[in-house]
Design a protein around this motif. Structure first.
Motif, mmCIF file in Angstrom:
data_model
loop_
_atom_site.group_PDB
_atom_site.id
_atom_site.type_symbol
_atom_site.label_atom_id
_atom_site.label_comp_id
_atom_site.label_asym_id
_atom_site.label_seq_id
_atom_site.Cartn_x
_atom_site.Cartn_y
_atom_site.Cartn_z
ATOM 1 N N GLY A 168 22.927 66.613 -15.761
ATOM 2 C CA GLY A 168 22.685 66.485 -17.103
ATOM 3 C C GLY A 168 22.531 67.656 -17.998
ATOM 4 O O GLY A 168 21.651 67.638 -18.911
ATOM 5 N N GLN A 169 23.242 68.625 -17.483
ATOM 6 C CA GLN A 169 23.044 70.007 -18.103
ATOM 7 C C GLN A 169 24.010 70.283 -19.157
ATOM 8 O O GLN A 169 25.433 70.180 -18.746
ATOM 9 N N PRO A 170 24.084 70.604 -20.680
ATOM 10 C CA PRO A 170 25.087 70.445 -21.358
ATOM 11 C C PRO A 170 25.696 71.629 -21.250
ATOM 12 O O PRO A 170 25.243 72.814 -20.945
ATOM 13 N N PHE A 183 36.295 79.277 -21.213
ATOM 14 C CA PHE A 183 35.235 79.671 -21.236
ATOM 15 C C PHE A 183 33.842 78.632 -21.177
ATOM 16 O O PHE A 183 34.217 77.912 -22.160
ATOM 17 N N VAL A 184 32.996 78.768 -20.375
ATOM 18 C CA VAL A 184 31.794 77.850 -20.593
ATOM 19 C C VAL A 184 30.471 78.723 -20.622
ATOM 20 O O VAL A 184 30.066 79.503 -19.812
ATOM 21 N N ALA A 185 29.965 78.052 -21.479
ATOM 22 C CA ALA A 185 28.105 78.477 -21.602
ATOM 23 C C ALA A 185 27.386 77.323 -21.218
ATOM 24 O O ALA A 185 27.254 76.320 -21.633
ATOM 25 N N LEU A 186 27.010 77.363 -19.846
ATOM 26 C CA LEU A 186 26.307 76.411 -19.161
ATOM 27 C C LEU A 186 24.832 76.308 -19.748
ATOM 28 O O LEU A 186 24.086 77.338 -19.344
ATOM 29 N N SER A 187 24.028 75.292 -19.967
ATOM 30 C CA SER A 187 22.657 75.228 -20.279
ATOM 31 C C SER A 187 21.684 75.316 -18.781
ATOM 32 O O SER A 187 22.368 74.540 -18.031
ATOM 33 N N SER A 188 20.829 76.083 -18.961
ATOM 34 C CA SER A 188 20.082 76.072 -17.675
ATOM 35 C C SER A 188 19.081 74.898 -17.577
ATOM 36 O O SER A 188 18.395 74.610 -16.740
ATOM 37 N N ARG A 189 19.231 74.179 -18.651
ATOM 38 C CA ARG A 189 18.016 73.198 -18.857
ATOM 39 C C ARG A 189 18.943 71.822 -18.924
ATOM 40 O O ARG A 189 19.825 71.668 -19.725
ATOM 41 N N SER A 190 18.365 70.556 -18.358
ATOM 42 C CA SER A 190 18.855 69.409 -18.191
ATOM 43 C C SER A 190 18.312 68.809 -19.656
ATOM 44 O O SER A 190 17.296 68.998 -20.110
ATOM 45 N N ILE A 191 19.154 67.681 -20.016
ATOM 46 C CA ILE A 191 18.781 66.966 -21.247
ATOM 47 C C ILE A 191 18.776 65.292 -20.897
ATOM 48 O O ILE A 191 18.409 64.746 -21.716
ATOM 49 N N ALA A 192 18.913 65.220 -19.531
ATOM 50 C CA ALA A 192 18.838 63.704 -19.189
ATOM 51 C C ALA A 192 17.742 63.234 -18.719
ATOM 52 O O ALA A 192 17.228 63.056 -17.518
ATOM 53 N N ASP A 193 16.852 63.092 -19.893
ATOM 54 C CA ASP A 193 15.259 62.575 -19.627
ATOM 55 C C ASP A 193 14.891 61.631 -20.489
ATOM 56 O O ASP A 193 13.762 61.408 -20.636
ATOM 57 N N GLU A 216 18.033 79.244 -27.179
ATOM 58 C CA GLU A 216 19.365 79.418 -26.336
ATOM 59 C C GLU A 216 18.753 79.230 -24.751
ATOM 60 O O GLU A 216 18.068 79.880 -24.316
ATOM 61 N N THR A 217 19.845 78.476 -24.212
ATOM 62 C CA THR A 217 19.691 78.153 -22.963
ATOM 63 C C THR A 217 20.691 78.600 -21.664
ATOM 64 O O THR A 217 20.943 78.356 -20.956
#
Length: 261
Positions: A168-170, A183-193, A216-217
């Protein structure tokens, strides 16, 4: 095959992942449904500056046009997929179809919001930001889940916000014209909570960033010459209605795209 580039990582995408559908076009359980979403209505727009340089959909009046009528949204659906409106932050948000047991199966319920051609949202080489507020339960993640997308990664150009994968990382995705590099900027934080989160993607010169709740993640370097320009529609909740439409599961609100002068 296209290259996926982000946070210093470059991997080769499979052909199936690249194939795009032709252009047509608070903790706890989810909030209860308070009404069925009409096919077309008029939501309010939160900030006037978005009217001049982009769009913002709050869905507080349902589903449909922004306040200036610049970009209508219509419901597209397949296999019994439905959209509904649910309460959020004193207004309304959009709930998308439930998770399908067999991701990508023809029998999966699918439903999205889609505009007509939206060339005026093209950022070209300029700076811009886009995103949405989303609510995803831990059990609602899937292989592919598009929040907002304009354009395609194959033979086109694209910007996209997605919440792909079980974690669930945006991530924010852009593809330039005449290029197959993704090109992908992957968040280190999940939002599936099971809580609401605001996700924003920003492109500025040679940098693409993803922010969650104002922090910024994730980031990725991109060519300063990269240009995004197409006549494709803006899609919310998936890229279309084919079986491989990357159907979003959860609730979306406050979708925006803003070009920065």
């Amino acid at each position: 095959m296209g290259l996926v580039v982000g946070a210093g990582l470059m991997v080769r995408r499979s052909f199936e992942e690249q194939v795009a559908e032709p252009s047509t076009a608070t903790s706890g359980p989810p909030p209860p449904v308070v009404g069925s979403a009409p096919g077309l209505a008029s939501p309010s727009v939160a900030a006037s500056e978005h009217r001049a340089n982009g769009v913002r959909f709050t869905f507080d009046g349902g589903l449909g046009d922004d306040a200036d009528g610049r970009l209508g949204l219509h419901v597209r659906k397949a296999e019994g997929g439905q959209l509904s409106v649910v309460p959020h932050d004193g207004g309304l948000a959009v709930r998308f179809p439930p998770r399908c047991e067999h991701y990508g199966a023809e029998s999966c319920a699918r439903a999205i919001l889609q505009s007509g051609p939206a060339g005026f949202l093209n950022p070209g080489r300029g700076s811009f930001t886009y995103g949405a507020a989303v609510l995803v339960q831990p059990q609602e993640t899937s292989k592919g889940a598009n929040v907002v997308q304009k354009g395609f990664s194959v033979g086109d150009s694209q910007f996209k916000l997605q919440v792909d994968g079980a974690a669930g990382q945006p991530s924010c995705v852009i593809v330039g014209t005449h290029s197959d590099t993704i090109f992908v900027a992957l968040s280190s934080r999940s939002i599936a909570d099971g809580r609401w989160h605001r996700i924003a993607c920003s492109r500025s010169n040679s940098l693409l960033t993803v922010a969650v709740d104002g922090v910024e993640t994730g980031r990725a370097s991109i060519p300063s010459s990269l240009s995004i320009a197409n006549e494709d529609p803006l899609c919310i909740g998936g890229k279309g209605t084919s079986a491989n439409n990357d159907q979003f599961v959860g609730v979306i609100d406050d979708v925006f795209v803003t070009r920065i002068a």
